[in-house]
Design a protein around this motif. Sequence first.
Motif, PDB file in Angstrom:
ATOM      1  N   ASN A 138       0.846  -1.179   0.000  1.00  0.00           N
ATOM      2  CA  ASN A 138       0.000   0.000   0.000  1.00  0.00           C
ATOM      3  C   ASN A 138       0.889   1.239   0.000  1.00  0.00           C
ATOM      4  O   ASN A 138       1.553   1.532   0.992  1.00  0.00           O
ATOM      5  N   THR A 157       5.859   3.341  -6.588  1.00  0.00           N
ATOM      6  CA  THR A 157       4.841   4.188  -7.218  1.00  0.00           C
ATOM      7  C   THR A 157       5.043   4.325  -8.726  1.00  0.00           C
ATOM      8  O   THR A 157       4.225   4.937  -9.396  1.00  0.00           O
ATOM      9  N   THR A 171      -0.127   4.301  -0.124  1.00  0.00           N
ATOM     10  CA  THR A 171      -0.849   5.483   0.349  1.00  0.00           C
ATOM     11  C   THR A 171      -0.697   5.692   1.857  1.00  0.00           C
ATOM     12  O   THR A 171      -0.139   4.857   2.564  1.00  0.00           O
TER      13      THR A 171
END
Length: 163
Positions: free
Chosen positions: A19, A145, A21
């Motif tokens: 993840n 990313t 984020t």
Amino acid sequence: MYHPQGAQNTDAEYVELYNTTDSTVYLYDIEGNPWKFEDDDSPGIDYLFPPDANVPPGGYILLVKSLDAFNVAGYPAVPPGVQMFEWVDGKLSNGGQQITIGMPGDLEDGERRYIAIDTIEYDDTAPWPTSADGGGDSLHRKVNTDYGNDPVNWQALPPTPGW
């Protein structure tokens, strides 16, 4: 880890999801419809996450072919709190394939459609790192990313599931 080293470890495959984020990612929608992990082989992996599956901010979850094989493969210990899920059918292709994680979308003709969140088509030949093909290494993204389908964004390193 798509091609574990050693004939006795063929079911020690795993996929690590990270993840990127600052918020928890719940692997289901507000109606409880699960996210899906799948590959493009037929028959292949077609895994629906359980209703409590989530990935904490900056955290990992693991999908494994066989928990038993994974636990005896000699990988480093998985950090506490990393959720592990076992898929039942299918295997990762040792020759490369496309894998996708998708979130639930609309129903079309009574069938749930999925919106691809990330898709990677890995391979066991250059420019993909080749030591991940049975040589004991696993594929690691260099920049989490950046585009996942770019072989330049991957390197082969010793496995570190959940780290």
